[in-house]
Every structure is written in C-alpha cells, then in structure tokens.
Design an enzyme around this catalytic site. Sequence first.
Site, PDB file in Angstrom:
ATOM      1  N   SER A 281      -0.863   1.745   2.098  1.00  0.00           N
ATOM      2  CA  SER A 281       0.351   1.104   2.618  1.00  0.00           C
ATOM      3  C   SER A 281       0.094   0.523   4.003  1.00  0.00           C
ATOM      4  O   SER A 281       0.725  -0.441   4.418  1.00  0.00           O
ATOM      5  CB  SER A 281       1.483   2.126   2.700  1.00  0.00           C
ATOM      6  OG  SER A 281       1.651   2.723   1.441  1.00  0.00           O
TER       7      SER A 281
ATOM      8  N   GLU B 244      -0.664  -0.913  -5.876  1.00  0.00           N
ATOM      9  CA  GLU B 244      -1.282  -0.588  -7.171  1.00  0.00           C
ATOM     10  C   GLU B 244      -1.822   0.847  -7.223  1.00  0.00           C
ATOM     11  O   GLU B 244      -1.896   1.446  -8.291  1.00  0.00           O
ATOM     12  CB  GLU B 244      -2.398  -1.585  -7.498  1.00  0.00           C
ATOM     13  CG  GLU B 244      -1.902  -2.902  -8.061  1.00  0.00           C
ATOM     14  CD  GLU B 244      -1.009  -2.719  -9.296  1.00  0.00           C
ATOM     15  OE1 GLU B 244      -1.389  -1.975 -10.213  1.00  0.00           O
ATOM     16  OE2 GLU B 244       0.092  -3.296  -9.326  1.00  0.00           O
TER      17      GLU B 244
ATOM     18  N   HIS C 275      -0.458   3.530  -5.880  1.00  0.00           N
ATOM     19  CA  HIS C 275       0.672   4.396  -6.263  1.00  0.00           C
ATOM     20  C   HIS C 275       1.024   4.200  -7.738  1.00  0.00           C
ATOM     21  O   HIS C 275       1.342   5.146  -8.448  1.00  0.00           O
ATOM     22  CB  HIS C 275       1.923   4.057  -5.442  1.00  0.00           C
ATOM     23  CG  HIS C 275       1.791   4.318  -3.981  1.00  0.00           C
ATOM     24  ND1 HIS C 275       1.729   3.320  -3.046  1.00  0.00           N
ATOM     25  CD2 HIS C 275       1.722   5.487  -3.285  1.00  0.00           C
ATOM     26  CE1 HIS C 275       1.644   3.848  -1.839  1.00  0.00           C
ATOM     27  NE2 HIS C 275       1.625   5.155  -1.942  1.00  0.00           N
TER      28      HIS C 275
ATOM     29  N   ASP D 292      -6.750  10.118  -0.068  1.00  0.00           N
ATOM     30  CA  ASP D 292      -6.422  11.220   0.842  1.00  0.00           C
ATOM     31  C   ASP D 292      -7.090  12.482   0.320  1.00  0.00           C
ATOM     32  O   ASP D 292      -6.429  13.429  -0.122  1.00  0.00           O
ATOM     33  CB  ASP D 292      -4.904  11.371   0.945  1.00  0.00           C
ATOM     34  CG  ASP D 292      -4.272  10.168   1.593  1.00  0.00           C
ATOM     35  OD1 ASP D 292      -4.539   9.935   2.778  1.00  0.00           O
ATOM     36  OD2 ASP D 292      -3.531   9.427   0.908  1.00  0.00           O
TER      37      ASP D 292
ATOM     38  N   GLN E  45       4.941  14.798   9.446  1.00  0.00           N
ATOM     39  CA  GLN E  45       3.491  14.701   9.296  1.00  0.00           C
ATOM     40  C   GLN E  45       2.874  13.627  10.195  1.00  0.00           C
ATOM     41  O   GLN E  45       1.677  13.385  10.151  1.00  0.00           O
ATOM     42  CB  GLN E  45       3.105  14.470   7.835  1.00  0.00           C
ATOM     43  CG  GLN E  45       3.446  13.098   7.285  1.00  0.00           C
ATOM     44  CD  GLN E  45       3.184  13.019   5.788  1.00  0.00           C
ATOM     45  OE1 GLN E  45       3.931  13.564   4.983  1.00  0.00           O
ATOM     46  NE2 GLN E  45       2.090  12.355   5.405  1.00  0.00           N
TER      47      GLN E  45
ATOM     48  N   MET F  79      -6.928  10.090  -4.531  1.00  0.00           N
ATOM     49  CA  MET F  79      -8.123  10.671  -3.916  1.00  0.00           C
ATOM     50  C   MET F  79      -8.536   9.982  -2.617  1.00  0.00           C
ATOM     51  O   MET F  79      -9.471  10.419  -1.967  1.00  0.00           O
ATOM     52  CB  MET F  79      -9.276  10.679  -4.915  1.00  0.00           C
ATOM     53  CG  MET F  79      -9.065  11.756  -5.959  1.00  0.00           C
ATOM     54  SD  MET F  79     -10.220  11.693  -7.306  1.00  0.00           S
ATOM     55  CE  MET F  79     -11.698  12.218  -6.508  1.00  0.00           C
TER      56      MET F  79
ATOM     57  N   MET G  66      -6.872   0.664  -1.377  1.00  0.00           N
ATOM     58  CA  MET G  66      -5.461   0.313  -1.209  1.00  0.00           C
ATOM     59  C   MET G  66      -4.756   1.365  -0.369  1.00  0.00           C
ATOM     60  O   MET G  66      -4.974   2.557  -0.543  1.00  0.00           O
ATOM     61  CB  MET G  66      -4.792   0.182  -2.570  1.00  0.00           C
ATOM     62  CG  MET G  66      -5.233  -1.070  -3.269  1.00  0.00           C
ATOM     63  SD  MET G  66      -4.121  -1.476  -4.604  1.00  0.00           S
ATOM     64  CE  MET G  66      -4.983  -2.901  -5.274  1.00  0.00           C
TER      65      MET G  66
ATOM     66  N   LEU H 171       4.963   0.843  -1.746  1.00  0.00           N
ATOM     67  CA  LEU H 171       4.106   1.113  -2.904  1.00  0.00           C
ATOM     68  C   LEU H 171       3.169  -0.048  -3.215  1.00  0.00           C
ATOM     69  O   LEU H 171       3.510  -1.214  -3.044  1.00  0.00           O
ATOM     70  CB  LEU H 171       4.977   1.420  -4.129  1.00  0.00           C
ATOM     71  CG  LEU H 171       5.951   2.581  -3.956  1.00  0.00           C
ATOM     72  CD1 LEU H 171       6.755   2.806  -5.238  1.00  0.00           C
ATOM     73  CD2 LEU H 171       5.241   3.868  -3.548  1.00  0.00           C
TER      74      LEU H 171
END
Length: 279
Positions: free
Chosen positions: A186, A35, A37, A150, A61, A148, A184, A33
Amino acid sequence: MNIITKKTELSTVIEKLKSEGKTVGLVPTMGALHEGHISLVKACKKGNDIAVVSVFVNPTQFNDKEDLKRYPRTLDKDVTLLEKNGCDYVFAPSVEEMYPEEDTRVFNFGYVESVMEGARRPGHFNGVGQIVSKLFDIVRPHRAYFGMKDFQQIAVIKNMVKQLHYDLEIVPCPIIRETDGLAMSSRNTLLEPEYRKNAPHIHKVLEEATHLTSQMNVEELKKWVVDEINKNPYLKTEYFEIVDDTELKPIQDWKENNVKVGCIAVYAGKIRLIDNIVF
Ligand code: PAF
C-alpha cells in the site's frame, strides 16, 4: 457482500454462520488494497465458505505518527474491489469501536520480535498483536491469511496464536509483485515517480544475490547486497539480514540445514519499503 462496522454485529453474524456448519476465513488488512491483498482474499474464499476482510488502519502499530497520518485510506475503492473478488463481509470499524479505551496489553513474543522490524520499530509488533488478537476474538475464524512480504509479522502472529491458544490456522501467502519486480505494498502509492522507478532495484539485487551463494560467504553476501542497493542514489538500506524461516536466527553458514530468508528494509526517500527472498 455486507459491510459491518460494529464488533458485536460481526460476532453475532459469524457465530450464526458457524453454527450452520460454515467455515470462516479472515483476511486482516489496513486497506488501500492491491493485488497482493486480493490474492489473500481469493485464497481465503477458496479455503473457506465465508471470507471476512477487515479494513482498519491500526494506530497502535505505528511508531511513527507521520507514517500513520500519510497512510493511504481508500475505503470506497477497497469495498468495490472486495465485492468483485468474493469477499462476503467487510469489517470496517472506527478507531473508537476497536479501542473504546486504551489497550494496555503488553505482549512478549520473545526473540522473533527483537530483531529486524522489531528492533527498528519499537512497539510495532505489540500493536499488531493488539489488533490481530482483537480481530481473532471478534471473528473466531478457522483460518487467517497473511502476506509473506511481512515475513516477520507472520512469525510474531504464529507465536501469539500459540501463546493465547487460538484454535485457528495461520495461512501465509506468497508475495505478489508488480511486473517490474517491486513487491506490492500500500505504501508504493506514496512513492514519488523517481523513487517508484528505482524501487524495483531492491528485488533485482535480492534475486541476483540468490545466485551468488557459491561465490561468497554469508557475511560477504550481506555486504554485497547492501552495497549494490546503496549504489542507487534513490535507495538507502536500513538492514539486510539472512535468517532461518521459523526462529529468525541469523544464518552463519550456507551449509546449515534450514530454510534461509533474506529480509530487507530500504528507504526510498521518506518511504520505507520491506521485502524478502528465499535463498
Ligand atoms: O499487515 C498488515 O496490514 C497489518 O499489520 C495487519 C495484520 C492488518 C494488522 O493491522
């Protein structure tokens, strides 16, 4: 904050809270995680009585097994961060808990899954549909929160919600950026220092592009963006498309009366980054 690893336990707890009149929001995540998230968790807590955050690296996925292997897993850190930021329940199941048997469901999300990420990552959105529908079935949230960055994933999930008649609201939340402009993600933690240093070039070029629509037509601008990004020796553009924000159909002309979003995927070494910008 409670940490739950079993589906039936979470369903029972949430059902009880809902029967007491509480509203429930869900933030699905794959952990590691940041910022971005946390902004979803905060929006979730603001809009609902109860915030549930799932932390699960969903194998179905990942169309690239190496990507699945190297995906960062930092559950202890995630739990600490969630505790500080208003999460009520963390759902952190095992793979066996979520997939006691193979999930053979095949979704048809139509055009929105056939382009951009869907065209380059076969099976990716089907896997997203499998896990998100399972999470929706377990939690039955009033609202679910997605970032957003994704952008296409949100279109796919909205399509699924319609098809499967889920009675919930999808809440898209803005992209959160590092101070140098990098969206940002991961995956940013996997970037080697030189690639990390150069990755903000992606957003810088996209930003610049939004000021050039009076000087170039759509095709010219698309080519300009790809050329500008590829001039940087640490970056290689996979695609850049400018699409409308609901059907994701390619924009032909700036005069079209719709919201136009430029979506990009770029390799920074082995790490694939995505980003987007509204024109
Ligand atoms: O956006 C993500 O992190 C994942 O695709 C999601 C929605 C948590 C499903 O695994």
